[in-house]
Every structure is written in structure tokens, then in C-alpha cells.
Motif scaffolding. Structure first.
Motif, short mmCIF file in Angstrom:
data_model
loop_
_atom_site.label_atom_id
_atom_site.label_comp_id
_atom_site.label_asym_id
_atom_site.label_seq_id
_atom_site.Cartn_x
_atom_site.Cartn_y
_atom_site.Cartn_z
N THR A 113 20.48 10.89 9.75
CA THR A 113 19.51 10.12 10.52
C THR A 113 20.05 8.75 10.91
O THR A 113 19.73 8.23 11.99
CB THR A 113 18.22 9.94 9.70
OG1 THR A 113 18.54 9.35 8.43
CG2 THR A 113 17.54 11.29 9.47
N TRP B 213 14.99 13.41 19.39
CA TRP B 213 16.17 14.26 19.20
C TRP B 213 15.91 15.39 18.20
O TRP B 213 16.83 16.14 17.85
CB TRP B 213 17.34 13.41 18.69
CG TRP B 213 17.97 12.57 19.75
CD1 TRP B 213 17.45 12.24 20.96
CD2 TRP B 213 19.25 11.94 19.69
NE1 TRP B 213 18.31 11.44 21.67
CE2 TRP B 213 19.43 11.24 20.90
CE3 TRP B 213 20.25 11.87 18.73
CZ2 TRP B 213 20.57 10.50 21.18
CZ3 TRP B 213 21.39 11.14 19.00
CH2 TRP B 213 21.56 10.46 20.22
N PHE C 64 21.13 18.51 18.14
CA PHE C 64 22.26 17.61 17.89
C PHE C 64 22.95 18.03 16.60
O PHE C 64 22.29 18.26 15.56
CB PHE C 64 21.76 16.17 17.79
CG PHE C 64 22.86 15.15 17.74
CD1 PHE C 64 23.57 14.85 18.90
CD2 PHE C 64 23.19 14.52 16.56
CE1 PHE C 64 24.59 13.91 18.86
CE2 PHE C 64 24.21 13.58 16.52
CZ PHE C 64 24.91 13.27 17.67
N GLU D 98 29.55 16.83 19.20
CA GLU D 98 28.64 15.69 19.30
C GLU D 98 28.77 15.01 20.66
O GLU D 98 27.77 14.57 21.24
CB GLU D 98 28.94 14.70 18.18
CG GLU D 98 28.48 15.17 16.81
CD GLU D 98 28.83 14.19 15.72
OE1 GLU D 98 28.05 14.05 14.76
OE2 GLU D 98 29.90 13.55 15.81
N ARG E 299 22.40 9.27 13.87
CA ARG E 299 21.64 9.56 15.09
C ARG E 299 20.94 8.30 15.61
O ARG E 299 20.87 8.08 16.83
CB ARG E 299 20.62 10.66 14.81
CG ARG E 299 21.28 11.99 14.50
CD ARG E 299 20.30 13.02 14.00
NE ARG E 299 19.30 13.38 14.99
CZ ARG E 299 18.43 14.38 14.83
NH1 ARG E 299 18.43 15.09 13.72
NH2 ARG E 299 17.56 14.66 15.78
N GLN F 86 21.46 6.65 19.26
CA GLN F 86 20.31 6.39 20.12
C GLN F 86 20.26 4.94 20.56
O GLN F 86 19.95 4.63 21.71
CB GLN F 86 19.02 6.76 19.40
CG GLN F 86 18.52 8.16 19.69
CD GLN F 86 17.12 8.37 19.17
OE1 GLN F 86 16.71 7.78 18.17
NE2 GLN F 86 16.37 9.24 19.83
#
Length: 603
Positions: free
Chosen positions: A511, A501, A506, A482, A514, A518
Motif C-alpha cells: 500500500t 486502484w 496493479f 508495474e 502504491r 499515486q
């Protein structure tokens, strides 16, 4: 170095110091008289040309962005556009006058201070440096001032205006004022300015003798007793220079109080709008004098609180005055005598911290001060890290040579100027999250913590969010795959929407995870975007890009004859070899004389 003990030893130290100091002071004055006119001419002519040349563009673009922005409501927008001509017309006058005064101050004090620095303990051939130091460096510094000011007017100003005219999120409401409140706001502002200017200036003038004599007393104690910050810098007579120039500092403090009083008085109109009360605004006009008086008392170690009344100017604050606080302090002390220690303990803690502050200030040495990182050292680390990591990213193909060419040929460095520093800071955050450090690990053996980072408010605004992001990354417990993917995404992805993404590979499919990563990257890029508006950032980053461009040409990654001709012409037809390795690194060399490139691994 030993501190002299006894009255005779201290007196002899003081007497022997005076001739040495006056000789250096006279030499510094002669150098300043020679260099200062040239410096004033460079700064005044250069910056004035920039101000006058860009003034029409600034005028038009300011009105365009204010008219376009959706961050301001209709009434506030109309009011701002009506008042804009005042600052826009005054800007050339204030700018030219400020550059004149700044040029005089820089041209006079830079050679003078350099003369004293030339006799420092770590300087070889002191006699030669006494005559040379501060002449050429001050002239070069004045050219740098013009260049940084030009970058601010060309780059930073338009960047701020672009942010103003950007679209706002749907859930954000534009700032606006109600027409019904406007007469009350104007009335309080018109009343507050003359009252606060008169009273605050009177308080500043009343406290100025105390500031003058207290400062002189402290400086003389350090000078005669070789204590305080002058303990390990006995051969550098800055104490004597500070004694002579201290009245200028007092005058500057009074002038600053006078200028700030205008804005403090105008803020009364804001209080009226916030609280929707004319009385609250008038109460603020009175209370701000008490706040200023208490601030100066704390600064000069005078009595607690203020003798001026402090009425309540916010509905959620309790009414309080300086006299009431003084009575509460006395009652707390009486309570403590009677065995009630509750409220007195807080006061005792404050007094204890005050006393310890005085003790620490009198006992600290120059060595202790050096252990505190300066903002410039952290700034140097960032650009050092950008060059070292940038060379590696260039070899790995994560830096697009088109971005380098665009920055060199067109001067458009915004894309690379945000992604590369953000990548380096992310690398620092990842390393810091893995360690047990309470701060940031910036290189081998160097940690930036609350105990050693610069005591600078602006710096804390930047470092505070980074510490929060470090803890967020630490809580996510990223694995190695990661981290590797995250470093690639920050250089090659926009990171504006969650969908960006989807096809990046990734490792995590969570979600929420992520989205958190972000958000960290977007916030990090926002911090770097704010940093990029600092004038020195533009100058130093262009130097850095030039070094990366030379690296790309030497390694065969970039083969562009046009860029090669431009770089050669800028260096007098010299070959590429050594330009990026020597001159560019001198741009990022720290003030202590130690090259940052020889100080261990970069995080």
C-alpha cells in the motif's frame, strides 16, 4: 569563419559592413511600414473585441469565485471584494493600450528582423527572401496572437478562477489578515509607494547612462572584432541593429523599474503583517532601495553592494548595509594578506566566477548558443511525443474516442489534454530513471540536463519537480509489469484516492508503494494542468486532437459522419488524406527548419 586580426583588417571589416547593413535596414523599414498598420489593426481590433465582449463575464465570475472561495478568510475576502473594482475597471483600458503597443512593436520589429535573418548562412536565394520574409508570416503571427489571447481569456482565466473556488484540504488554513494590523499595513503602503517610486526611479535614471554606454561598448567590440555571439554569424548584421535599438532597451529598463517600484512599495504592507511591526515595514521601505541598487550594480558589473543603508526588516536576518559589506570585503582582503584566508576564499571564488563569466561571454560563439535547448524546442518535443504516442494509444484502445469527439465537437479537451501529456512525460521519466542520465532523456541521443536546458525561470519551475519525480521512480525500482500497468492507469483511472486502484490489477500489493506512485501521478497531472493554461497549449493541442481524430477515422476506429463533415468543411471539402500528416505536423515544426518528425524515436 576567421576572425580579422589587426586594426586594419578590423577597420576594413567594419567599413565594408556598413553599406550592407544600411541597405537591409532600409528594406526592413519599408516592409515594416507596409505590414505594421495591418498587424496593429488585426491585434487591436481582435483582442479589444475579446476584452470588451468578455468583460461582463469576467467581472461577474471574478466576484462569484472570490465570494465562494474558502482559501481566503472573512476579513481578507471582504477587503479583496472592496478593491476588486479597481483592477476590473482598469483591465479594459490597460488591455487595449497594451495590445496597441504590442501590435506596433510586433508589426514593426518582426518584418525588420526577418529581413536580416533572410541573409543567414543556411538560407538559399537570399535576394528573394530579403523582400518576401516577414510579410505574410507576420500577418499570420498576428492572427495567432489574437487566437492565443482568446484562448487565455476563454480557457486559462476561468481555469484559474475554478481553482480558486475549489474546496481546500481539511488541514489547510485559509489566508486572512487581522483587523488590528490593517491600519499599520495601509500606512506603510501609502508611505512606501511615493518614497520607493521616487528613489528607485532616481537610481534607474542615474544608472541608465552607464547601461547605455556599456552596452554600446560591448556591441561595438563584437561588431568590429567579430567576437562574441557574432563570430559565426558574420553575414547577419544583428550587431548593427542592436546598436541602433539599444537606447530603446535602456528606456524599457527604466520604465520597468518605475512600474515595479509601485509593487515594491506596496509590499511594505505585507512585511508589516508578516512581522507584526510597523518599524519593520518602514525598514523595508528603506532597504528595498538598497536591494535594487545592489541588483543594478551586479547587472552592470559596477561596485559591490550599495551605498544606501539596509536596515533589518525581518527578525531572522542580520542588519547589514552596503558600506558595511564593503568594509567587510576590505577586511577580508587584509586578512588574506596576513595569512587568514577563511572569509576571503569565498570572495575570491565570487570574483573568479565573475571573471570567468566575462571570459566565457566574450569567447562563446553562436554554435555554443545553439547547443542550449530553447523553451520552444522542449515545447515542440512535448507535442511531437503526444502525437506519436497518441496514435499508438489510440490503436491500443487506451484513448477513448468519445474524448476525441467531445474535444472536436464541444471544445472540451480538459480530460484528454491532461492525461495524454502526462502519459508522455511519465514515459520520459521511466526511460530517464533506467538510464544513467542526470537529466531527462527526451529522445534517442537527446538529453535535457542542467547544462543544456533553457535558462528560463518559468521553465525551471516545471523541470525541477520532474527531476525529483524521476529520482523517486528510480528509487522505487519498478519492474516491467508495474510500468505497463502504470501507463494504463494514468490514462484510464482517476488516481484521486487509494481505493481507485483496488480493482485495477496493479501487480504490487504494497500500500505504501502504491500510494507513492499515486502521489507521483497526481503531481504529474497537476503540472500538466498548469501547463494547459498556457495559451499556445490550447491551440496546439486542438490541432493535435484533430490529427488523432483523422487517424481514428482513417483506421476505422471512429466512424462519425458529423465529425467528418466538420473536418471537411474546415479544410474546404478536401479529403482526410494528408491533412493530419502534413498541415498538423507543420504546426509542430521547429524554427530551425528541421521537421521534428524525422529526428529519431520519441520517448
Amino acid at each position: 569563419m576567421e576572425v580579422p586580426v589587426g586594426f586594419i583588417a578590423k577597420l576594413w571589416n567594419f567599413v565594408s559592413f556598413l553599406p550592407f547593413f544600411f541597405l537591409l535596414f532600409i528594406l526592413g523599414l519599408v516592409k515594416a511600414a507596409i505590414v505594421s498598420p495591418v498587424v496593429v489593426g488585426i491585434i487591436l481590433v481582435g483582442n479589444s473585441a475579446v476584452i470588451l465582449g468578455l468583460w461582463p463575464a469576467h467581472f461577474v465570475w471574478t466576484y462569484y469565485c472570490v465570494a465562494k472561495t474558502k482559501r481566503l478568510g472573512l476579513v481578507l475576502k471582504v477587503l479583496v471584494m472592496m478593491l476588486l473594482p479597481v483592477p476590473l475597471v482598469l483591465w479594459p483600458i490597460i488591455g487595449i493600450l497594451g495590445n496597441l503597443l504590442g501590435g506596433i512593436g510586433y508589426g514593426f520589429f518582426a518584418p525588420l528582423i526577418a529581413t536580416f535573418e533572410a541573409v543567414g548562412q543556411n538560407v538559399a536565394d537570399k535576394f528573394f527572401h530579403c523582400f518576401v520574409d516577414g510579410c505574410l508570416s507576420t500577418l499570420e503571427g498576428s492572427c495567432t496572437v489574437v487566437r492565443d489571447f482568446t484562448d487565455f481569456c476563454f480557457h486559462s482565466y476561468f481555469s484559474y478562477m475554478d481553482d480558486l473556488s475549489e474546496e481546500i484540504p481539511p488541514d489547510e488554513k485559509p489566508m486572512d489578515i487581522k483587523l488590528s494590523k490593517l491600519p499599520s499595513c495601509l500606512l506603510v503602503a501609502l508611505l512606501g509607494v511615493p518614497v520607493d517610486v521616487l528613489l528607485i526611479t532616481a537610481v534607474a535614471l542615474w544608472k541608465s547612462p552607464s547601461m547605455l554606454f556599456k552596452g554600446w561598448k560591448r556591441l561595438l567590440e563584437d561588431l568590429i572584432g567579430r567576437e562574441g555571439p557574432f563570430l559565426e554569424a558574420v553575414c547577419v548584421p544583428f550587431a548593427g541593429l542592436a546598436i541602433i535599438l539599444w537606447p530603446l532597451a535602456v528606456v524599457g529598463a527604466v520604465i520597468s523599474a518605475f512600474l515595479s517600484s509601485f509593487f515594491l512599495g506596496l509590499y511594505g504592507g505585507v512585511i508589516v503583517h508578516q512581522e507584526d511591526s510597523l518599524l519593520m515595514g518602514l525598514a523595508y521601505v528603506v532597504a528595498v532601495v538598497s536591494l535594487f541598487d545592489e541588483y543594478t550594480n551586479d547587472l552592470l558589473y559596477l561596485r559591490e553592494g550599495s551605498c544606501f543603508p539596509r536596515p533589518r526588516y525581518h527578525r531572522n536576518m542580520s542588519p547589514s548595509t552596503g558600506l558595511e559589506r564593503r568594509k567587510s570585503i576590505d577586511s577580508d582582503k587584509n586578512d588574506q594578506k596576513n595569512g587568514r584566508e577563511g572569509s576571503y576564499n569565498s570572495k575570491l571564488g565570487r570574483e573568479g566566477s565573475y571573471n570567468s563569466k566575462l571570459v566565457s561571454e566574450r569567447s562563446r560563439t553562436l554554435k555554443w548558443a545553439i547547443q542550449q535547448y530553447a523553451p520552444m524546442q522542449v515545447w515542440d518535443w512535448l507535442f511531437k511525443s503526444c502525437e506519436v504516442n497518441g496514435r499508438q494509444l489510440l490503436r491500443d484502445g487506451l484513448i477513448d474516442v468519445k474524448d476525441i469527439a467531445e474535444c472536436i465537437l464541444k471544445g472540451k479537451c480538459k480530460k484528454l489534454g491532461i492525461k495524454l501529456p502526462a502519459w508522455c512525460i511519465l514515459q520520459c521519466l521511466l526511460a530517464s530513471a533506467k538510464s544513467e542520465s542526470s537529466g531527462l532523456v527526451i529522445s534517442d541521443g537527446m538529453e535535457l540536463t542542467r547544462s543544456n536546458w533553457p535558462r528560463d525561470k518559468v521553465f525551471e519551475w516545471f523541470i525541477g519537480p520532474l527531476l525529483i519525480m524521476k529520482e523517486q521512480i528510480k528509487g522505487l525500482q519498478l519492474d516491467e509489469s508495474e510500468e505497463i500497468c502504470l501507463r494504463e492507469l494514468i490514462m484510464g483511472c482517476n488516481n484521486e484516492k487509494p481505493e481507485d486502484w483496488n480493482d485495477t490489477g496493479f501487480p504490487s500489493s504494497d500500500t505504501v508503494r502504491r500510494a507513492q506512485l499515486q502521489a507521483i501521478i497526481r503531481r504529474l497531472q497537476g503540472i500538466v494542468g498548469t501547463m494547459s493554461r498556457i495559451p499556445t497549449f490550447t491551440r496546439r493541442f486542438k490541432t493535435l486532437v484533430k490529427a488523432l481524430c483523422i487517424e481514428a477515422i482513417q483506421t476505422g476506429i471512429l466512424a462519425d459522419d458529423r465529425i467528418g463533415r466538420i473536418l471537411k468543411s474546415r479544410h474546404g471539402g478536401k479529403s482526410f488524406h494528408g491533412i493530419g500528416d502534413r498541415k498538423d505536423r507543420e504546426e509542430i515544426e521547429d524554427k530551425s527548419g528541421r521537421r521534428a518528425y524525422d529526428s529519431g524515436n520519441i520517448v
